[in-house]
Design a protein around this motif. Structure first.
Motif, mmCIF file in Angstrom:
data_model
loop_
_atom_site.group_PDB
_atom_site.id
_atom_site.type_symbol
_atom_site.label_atom_id
_atom_site.label_comp_id
_atom_site.label_asym_id
_atom_site.label_seq_id
_atom_site.Cartn_x
_atom_site.Cartn_y
_atom_site.Cartn_z
ATOM 1 N N VAL A 8 0.863 -1.171 0.000
ATOM 2 C CA VAL A 8 0.000 0.000 0.000
ATOM 3 C C VAL A 8 0.901 1.222 0.000
ATOM 4 C CG1 VAL A 8 -1.760 1.290 1.281
ATOM 5 C CG2 VAL A 8 -1.768 -1.223 1.334
ATOM 6 N N THR A 10 0.755 5.716 -0.747
ATOM 7 C CA THR A 10 0.029 6.933 -1.067
ATOM 8 C C THR A 10 0.961 8.128 -0.976
ATOM 9 O OG1 THR A 10 -1.825 8.371 -0.463
ATOM 10 C CG2 THR A 10 -0.789 7.151 1.327
ATOM 11 N N SER A 12 -0.099 10.862 -0.003
ATOM 12 C CA SER A 12 -0.652 11.624 1.114
ATOM 13 C C SER A 12 0.051 11.332 2.437
ATOM 14 C CB SER A 12 -2.150 11.340 1.255
ATOM 15 O OG SER A 12 -2.841 11.751 0.093
ATOM 16 N N GLN A 22 5.003 1.464 2.907
ATOM 17 C CA GLN A 22 4.225 2.256 3.861
ATOM 18 C C GLN A 22 3.299 1.333 4.642
ATOM 19 O OE1 GLN A 22 2.363 5.102 1.222
ATOM 20 N NE2 GLN A 22 3.701 6.743 1.934
ATOM 21 N N ASN A 60 -0.676 10.585 9.031
ATOM 22 C CA ASN A 60 -0.040 9.742 8.021
ATOM 23 C C ASN A 60 -0.636 8.336 8.047
ATOM 24 O OD1 ASN A 60 1.581 11.951 7.420
ATOM 25 N ND2 ASN A 60 3.320 11.192 8.590
ATOM 26 N N ALA A 63 -4.027 8.428 6.416
ATOM 27 C CA ALA A 63 -3.941 8.525 4.955
ATOM 28 C C ALA A 63 -3.597 7.175 4.327
ATOM 29 C CB ALA A 63 -2.906 9.574 4.566
ATOM 30 N N ILE A 64 -2.699 6.449 4.957
ATOM 31 C CA ILE A 64 -2.312 5.129 4.449
ATOM 32 C C ILE A 64 -3.490 4.158 4.559
ATOM 33 C CG2 ILE A 64 -0.801 3.138 4.869
ATOM 34 C CD1 ILE A 64 1.337 5.284 5.764
ATOM 35 N N LYS A 66 -6.639 4.915 4.586
ATOM 36 C CA LYS A 66 -7.631 5.312 3.584
ATOM 37 C C LYS A 66 -7.266 4.738 2.219
ATOM 38 C CE LYS A 66 -9.893 9.275 1.480
ATOM 39 N NZ LYS A 66 -9.961 10.738 1.402
ATOM 40 N N GLU A 67 -5.998 4.845 1.857
ATOM 41 C CA GLU A 67 -5.535 4.294 0.578
ATOM 42 C C GLU A 67 -5.777 2.784 0.519
ATOM 43 O OE1 GLU A 67 -3.939 4.205 -3.250
ATOM 44 O OE2 GLU A 67 -4.467 5.966 -2.056
ATOM 45 N N ALA A 68 -5.677 2.130 1.666
ATOM 46 C CA ALA A 68 -5.863 0.680 1.744
ATOM 47 C C ALA A 68 -7.331 0.274 1.844
ATOM 48 C CB ALA A 68 -5.099 0.121 2.942
ATOM 49 N N ASP A 71 -9.804 2.588 7.764
ATOM 50 C CA ASP A 71 -9.666 3.852 8.488
ATOM 51 C C ASP A 71 -9.248 3.571 9.925
ATOM 52 O OD1 ASP A 71 -12.060 3.569 10.210
ATOM 53 O OD2 ASP A 71 -13.181 3.902 8.359
#
Length: 129
Positions: A8, A10, A12, A22, A60, A63-64, A66-68, A71
């Motif tokens: 994963v 991002t 962001s 990440q 951070n 954000a990671i 969320k990308e995955a 939450d």
């Protein structure tokens, strides 16, 4: 369960400082690598205090996740690494503002760590995908 392991990443959150992802998704979990309080826009620590750095570290992680596709409400385990254990209370206040659900993640926190980039805080997390 799937045997797939997926990286994963991002923009962001700060890029990895070494040979690691990440985060990694595997078997329904997301394993987020330790996050320093680095602002991804500047590449610098987000502040001089442990509280400021903890706040950015948690952003951070969010954000990671969320990308995955997850939450912070799905975090089941976290580890906080502190350069100075005396900063625990200030960092815990920031942590408590992030994890507001009825069930808080299991957690370990300890001090006396030498953290990359001279950071005061590093936080990692394991979440359900």
């Amino acid at each position: 369960m799937s045997d797939a392991i997926e990286a994963v990443a991002t923009a962001s959150a700060p890029a990895a400082l070494g040979a690691y992802s990440q985060a990694v998704k595997a078997n329904g979990f997301i394993f987020v690598s330790g996050q320093l309080g680095i602002d991804p826009a500047t590449g610098e620590l987000a502040g001089a205090s442990a509280a400021e750095q903890a706040t950015q570290s948690l952003k951070n992680i969010a954000a990671i996740l969320k990308e995955a596709g997850s939450d912070v409400s799905r975090v089941v385990r976290a580890t906080i690494y502190l350069a100075n254990v005396e900063d625990f209370s200030d960092v815990d206040k920031q942590y408590a503002q992030c994890f507001t659900g009825a069930v808080k993640p299991a957690r370990v926190a300890f001090g006396g760590n030498s953290i990359p980039k001279g950071a005061l805080v590093e936080i990692d997390a394991i979440a359900i995908a």
